[in-house]
Design a protein around this motif. Sequence first.
Motif, PDB file in Angstrom:
ATOM      1  N   ASN A 125       0.846  -1.085  -0.064  1.00  0.00           N
ATOM      2  CA  ASN A 125      -0.079   0.097   0.028  1.00  0.00           C
ATOM      3  C   ASN A 125       0.945   1.094  -0.104  1.00  0.00           C
ATOM      4  OD1 ASN A 125      -2.577  -1.036  -0.272  1.00  0.00           O
ATOM      5  ND2 ASN A 125      -2.783  -1.531   2.077  1.00  0.00           N
ATOM      6  N   TYR A 126       1.942   1.122   0.666  1.00  0.00           N
ATOM      7  CA  TYR A 126       2.892   2.386   0.830  1.00  0.00           C
ATOM      8  C   TYR A 126       3.543   2.755  -0.525  1.00  0.00           C
ATOM      9  CZ  TYR A 126       6.589   5.367   2.043  1.00  0.00           C
ATOM     10  OH  TYR A 126       7.559   6.484   2.110  1.00  0.00           O
ATOM     11  N   GLN A 127       3.708   1.676  -1.249  1.00  0.00           N
ATOM     12  CA  GLN A 127       4.148   1.854  -2.424  1.00  0.00           C
ATOM     13  C   GLN A 127       3.439   2.166  -3.649  1.00  0.00           C
ATOM     14  OE1 GLN A 127       6.218  -2.057  -3.407  1.00  0.00           O
ATOM     15  NE2 GLN A 127       7.924  -1.747  -2.172  1.00  0.00           N
ATOM     16  N   LEU A 128       2.057   1.747  -3.499  1.00  0.00           N
ATOM     17  CA  LEU A 128       1.251   2.228  -4.398  1.00  0.00           C
ATOM     18  C   LEU A 128       0.672   3.678  -4.324  1.00  0.00           C
ATOM     19  CD1 LEU A 128      -1.111  -0.913  -4.486  1.00  0.00           C
ATOM     20  CD2 LEU A 128       0.193  -0.192  -6.479  1.00  0.00           C
ATOM     21  N   ASN A 129       0.553   4.056  -2.974  1.00  0.00           N
ATOM     22  CA  ASN A 129       0.316   5.340  -2.464  1.00  0.00           C
ATOM     23  C   ASN A 129       1.544   6.276  -3.077  1.00  0.00           C
ATOM     24  OD1 ASN A 129      -2.466   5.121  -1.840  1.00  0.00           O
ATOM     25  ND2 ASN A 129      -1.665   4.466   0.351  1.00  0.00           N
ATOM     26  N   SER A 130       2.521   5.902  -2.791  1.00  0.00           N
ATOM     27  CA  SER A 130       3.647   6.798  -3.164  1.00  0.00           C
ATOM     28  C   SER A 130       3.707   7.079  -4.920  1.00  0.00           C
ATOM     29  CB  SER A 130       5.097   6.174  -2.806  1.00  0.00           C
ATOM     30  OG  SER A 130       5.082   5.923  -1.423  1.00  0.00           O
ATOM     31  N   ALA A 131       3.528   6.000  -5.254  1.00  0.00           N
ATOM     32  CA  ALA A 131       3.310   6.135  -7.093  1.00  0.00           C
ATOM     33  C   ALA A 131       2.112   7.058  -7.190  1.00  0.00           C
ATOM     34  CB  ALA A 131       3.127   4.731  -7.450  1.00  0.00           C
ATOM     35  N   ALA A 132       1.080   6.888  -6.533  1.00  0.00           N
ATOM     36  CA  ALA A 132      -0.264   7.778  -6.745  1.00  0.00           C
ATOM     37  C   ALA A 132       0.344   9.259  -6.251  1.00  0.00           C
ATOM     38  CB  ALA A 132      -1.268   7.400  -5.852  1.00  0.00           C
TER      39      ALA A 132
END
Length: 153
Positions: A125-132
């Motif tokens: 989730n942290y990686q997806l949120n960072s990319a977002a």
Amino acid sequence: MASVGPSAASTQPALPSGPAVFKTIPYAFILPEILCGTWVWILVAATSVSLPLLQGWVMYVSLTSCLISLLLLLSYLLGFHRNSENWKVLDSLYHGATAILYMSAAVLQANATINSEFGVNAPLNYQLNSAASFFAFLTTFLYILHAFSIYYQ
């Protein structure tokens, strides 16, 4: 007799139509705005939304902006503007307002990224949120460039 002076040069089309849209600044920014905005809402939708109020606003802004920008792109491609100068004003106002809304969404997405660092499924989730967050700020920058570059045509 017709004059062939400076007034003849002003009869050139001010707004592009068809494929020329992709070659003319600022209208060439519309497609990257749509693509980056699409990535924002896809990446946010891929996370387990832990803060629905924050990320709901991000989803709303990104999806609405993508759809309106797509309609604007189609209207330029099909020539609905009929070379009216009012379209420049409409385009500038839309992209300026959307840049402000996207900036608020990008800041809220960055906050959601910080909060997702230690949550459920934290690494993914942290990686997806960072990319977002990255794409949200990139999209904000593209909307700002588009809004301001209309004045420098």
